[in-house]
Design a protein around this motif. Structure first.
Motif, PDB file in Angstrom:
ATOM      1  N   ARG A  57     -52.802 111.331 -55.891  1.00  0.00           N
ATOM      2  CA  ARG A  57     -53.327 109.992 -55.600  1.00  0.00           C
ATOM      3  C   ARG A  57     -52.494 109.369 -54.485  1.00  0.00           C
ATOM      4  O   ARG A  57     -51.418 109.855 -54.145  1.00  0.00           O
ATOM      5  CB  ARG A  57     -53.273 109.114 -56.849  1.00  0.00           C
ATOM      6  N   THR A  58     -52.992 108.283 -53.933  1.00  0.00           N
ATOM      7  CA  THR A  58     -52.284 107.574 -52.878  1.00  0.00           C
ATOM      8  C   THR A  58     -51.008 106.937 -53.426  1.00  0.00           C
ATOM      9  O   THR A  58     -51.024 106.338 -54.507  1.00  0.00           O
ATOM     10  CB  THR A  58     -53.180 106.481 -52.270  1.00  0.00           C
ATOM     11  N   VAL A  62     -42.592 104.106 -49.764  1.00  0.00           N
ATOM     12  CA  VAL A  62     -41.301 104.244 -50.433  1.00  0.00           C
ATOM     13  C   VAL A  62     -41.330 105.432 -51.388  1.00  0.00           C
ATOM     14  O   VAL A  62     -40.404 106.244 -51.435  1.00  0.00           O
ATOM     15  CB  VAL A  62     -40.938 102.948 -51.191  1.00  0.00           C
ATOM     16  N   ARG A  63     -42.412 105.536 -52.162  1.00  0.00           N
ATOM     17  CA  ARG A  63     -42.561 106.666 -53.083  1.00  0.00           C
ATOM     18  C   ARG A  63     -42.649 107.977 -52.306  1.00  0.00           C
ATOM     19  O   ARG A  63     -42.086 108.993 -52.720  1.00  0.00           O
ATOM     20  CB  ARG A  63     -43.822 106.464 -53.940  1.00  0.00           C
ATOM     21  N   ARG A  64     -43.343 107.960 -51.179  1.00  0.00           N
ATOM     22  CA  ARG A  64     -43.461 109.182 -50.366  1.00  0.00           C
ATOM     23  C   ARG A  64     -42.097 109.620 -49.865  1.00  0.00           C
ATOM     24  O   ARG A  64     -41.766 110.807 -49.854  1.00  0.00           O
ATOM     25  CB  ARG A  64     -44.416 108.946 -49.203  1.00  0.00           C
ATOM     26  N   PHE A  65     -41.279 108.638 -49.444  1.00  0.00           N
ATOM     27  CA  PHE A  65     -39.923 108.955 -49.002  1.00  0.00           C
ATOM     28  C   PHE A  65     -39.123 109.579 -50.148  1.00  0.00           C
ATOM     29  O   PHE A  65     -38.409 110.578 -49.957  1.00  0.00           O
ATOM     30  CB  PHE A  65     -39.228 107.690 -48.497  1.00  0.00           C
ATOM     31  N   ALA A  66     -39.257 108.999 -51.332  1.00  0.00           N
ATOM     32  CA  ALA A  66     -38.523 109.505 -52.496  1.00  0.00           C
ATOM     33  C   ALA A  66     -38.997 110.904 -52.881  1.00  0.00           C
ATOM     34  O   ALA A  66     -38.185 111.764 -53.251  1.00  0.00           O
ATOM     35  CB  ALA A  66     -38.690 108.543 -53.677  1.00  0.00           C
ATOM     36  N   GLU A  67     -40.309 111.139 -52.792  1.00  0.00           N
ATOM     37  CA  GLU A  67     -40.849 112.449 -53.135  1.00  0.00           C
ATOM     38  C   GLU A  67     -40.324 113.521 -52.182  1.00  0.00           C
ATOM     39  O   GLU A  67     -39.944 114.614 -52.605  1.00  0.00           O
ATOM     40  CB  GLU A  67     -42.379 112.415 -53.091  1.00  0.00           C
ATOM     41  N   ARG A  68     -40.319 113.219 -50.902  1.00  0.00           N
ATOM     42  CA  ARG A  68     -39.820 114.188 -49.931  1.00  0.00           C
ATOM     43  C   ARG A  68     -38.323 114.421 -50.111  1.00  0.00           C
ATOM     44  O   ARG A  68     -37.834 115.542 -49.944  1.00  0.00           O
ATOM     45  CB  ARG A  68     -40.130 113.696 -48.517  1.00  0.00           C
ATOM     46  N   LEU A  69     -37.606 113.354 -50.444  1.00  0.00           N
ATOM     47  CA  LEU A  69     -36.176 113.501 -50.696  1.00  0.00           C
ATOM     48  C   LEU A  69     -35.936 114.402 -51.899  1.00  0.00           C
ATOM     49  O   LEU A  69     -35.023 115.237 -51.899  1.00  0.00           O
ATOM     50  CB  LEU A  69     -35.546 112.123 -50.915  1.00  0.00           C
ATOM     51  N   LEU A 156     -48.567 113.450 -49.819  1.00  0.00           N
ATOM     52  CA  LEU A 156     -47.492 113.770 -48.882  1.00  0.00           C
ATOM     53  C   LEU A 156     -48.005 114.114 -47.492  1.00  0.00           C
ATOM     54  O   LEU A 156     -47.324 113.867 -46.503  1.00  0.00           O
ATOM     55  CB  LEU A 156     -46.656 114.943 -49.435  1.00  0.00           C
ATOM     56  N   PHE A 157     -49.192 114.687 -47.402  1.00  0.00           N
ATOM     57  CA  PHE A 157     -49.817 114.961 -46.110  1.00  0.00           C
ATOM     58  C   PHE A 157     -50.990 113.998 -45.974  1.00  0.00           C
ATOM     59  O   PHE A 157     -52.047 114.197 -46.558  1.00  0.00           O
ATOM     60  CB  PHE A 157     -50.291 116.415 -46.036  1.00  0.00           C
ATOM     61  N   THR A 158     -50.790 112.927 -45.227  1.00  0.00           N
ATOM     62  CA  THR A 158     -51.720 111.812 -45.223  1.00  0.00           C
ATOM     63  C   THR A 158     -52.843 111.996 -44.196  1.00  0.00           C
ATOM     64  O   THR A 158     -52.845 112.949 -43.412  1.00  0.00           O
ATOM     65  CB  THR A 158     -50.971 110.506 -44.912  1.00  0.00           C
ATOM     66  N   GLU A 159     -53.771 111.034 -44.203  1.00  0.00           N
ATOM     67  CA  GLU A 159     -54.887 111.082 -43.259  1.00  0.00           C
ATOM     68  C   GLU A 159     -54.393 111.005 -41.819  1.00  0.00           C
ATOM     69  O   GLU A 159     -54.964 111.642 -40.926  1.00  0.00           O
ATOM     70  CB  GLU A 159     -55.859 109.943 -43.540  1.00  0.00           C
ATOM     71  N   SER A 160     -53.363 110.221 -41.559  1.00  0.00           N
ATOM     72  CA  SER A 160     -52.825 110.132 -40.200  1.00  0.00           C
ATOM     73  C   SER A 160     -52.245 111.472 -39.764  1.00  0.00           C
ATOM     74  O   SER A 160     -52.363 111.862 -38.589  1.00  0.00           O
ATOM     75  CB  SER A 160     -51.760 109.031 -40.115  1.00  0.00           C
TER      76      SER A 160
END
Length: 211
Positions: A57-58, A62-69, A156-160
């Motif tokens: 889900r979207t 901040v959460r995306r940064f934490a997930e990648r970390l 993690l891999f967004t539309e942009s």
């Protein structure tokens, strides 16, 4: 659920080199307790990834940064363990300090994982491969095909990110574009999201011989 339990157990075991490093800085019970606490916390945080793996889900930036970390952290633990297991055996035979071995393996694993997560993964590389087919029709000589695979549009891999791939692909001006899965990581939320944004659909080869 069995898969998640196995992965949780493996993740806990991957904290061994880090635990050795922590325990070496704080001897006796304090260091051991801290090493166990860090290992349990790092393993518990994996549960957040399971939720997105099964029903993506979207999420916020901040959460995306934490997930990648966390991905970088987990990859570093895995790499450190792969290095530490044989290195520790060699250390026992040579008399090298296990703490030094664990520290070196942990640093090597973390640096490699950080590079993979923040440098290699976001980069877009185009590989060109020429294929010679003996019975290929002369009319298709020089026919160029772009192949996009395993897009995994999601949290993690967004539309942009996908639009950037589409723009680079269109800039190649190939004759055909092959899109093969997986298109999303899990669930169906991002399938409709990509369709409404026209991201995947905006891939358009100049040739009318394919769609």
């Amino acid at each position: 659920r069995r898969f998640s339990n196995v992965l949780m157990a493996l993740t806990l075991s991957f904290h061994l080199p880090l635990g050795v490093v922590i325990a070496s800085f704080w001897p006796f019970a304090g260091g051991l307790a801290l090493a166990i606490a860090v290992s349990l916390l790092g393993t518990f945080l994996l549960r957040g990834r399971f939720a997105l793996m099964t029903d993506d889900r979207t999420i916020s930036s901040v959460r995306r940064f934490a997930e990648r970390l966390y991905f970088a952290h987990w990859g570093g633990l895995f790499g450190a363990t792969v290095l530490y297991v044989p290195a520790s055996v060699i250390g026992l035979a040579t008399g090298a300090a296990q703490a030094d071995i664990a520290l070196g393996c942990s640093v090597a694993g973390l640096v490699t994982s950080l590079y993979a997560t923040y440098v290699r993964a976001p980069s877009l590389r185009i590989r060109s491969l020429e294929i010679a087919l003996p019975h290929w029709p002369r009319a298709f000589d020089g026919y160029r095909v772009a192949h996009l695979s395993d897009i995994h549009l999601g949290s993690l891999f967004t539309e942009s990110d996908l639009r950037r791939v589409v723009e680079r692909t269109n800039a190649l001006a190939v004759d055909a574009i092959a899109l093969t899965g997986d298109y999303v990581t899990s669930g169906s939320r991002f399938t409709s999201s990509a369709r409404s944004a026209g991201a995947v659909g905006s891939c358009r080869p100049p040739s009318s011989r394919t769609s």
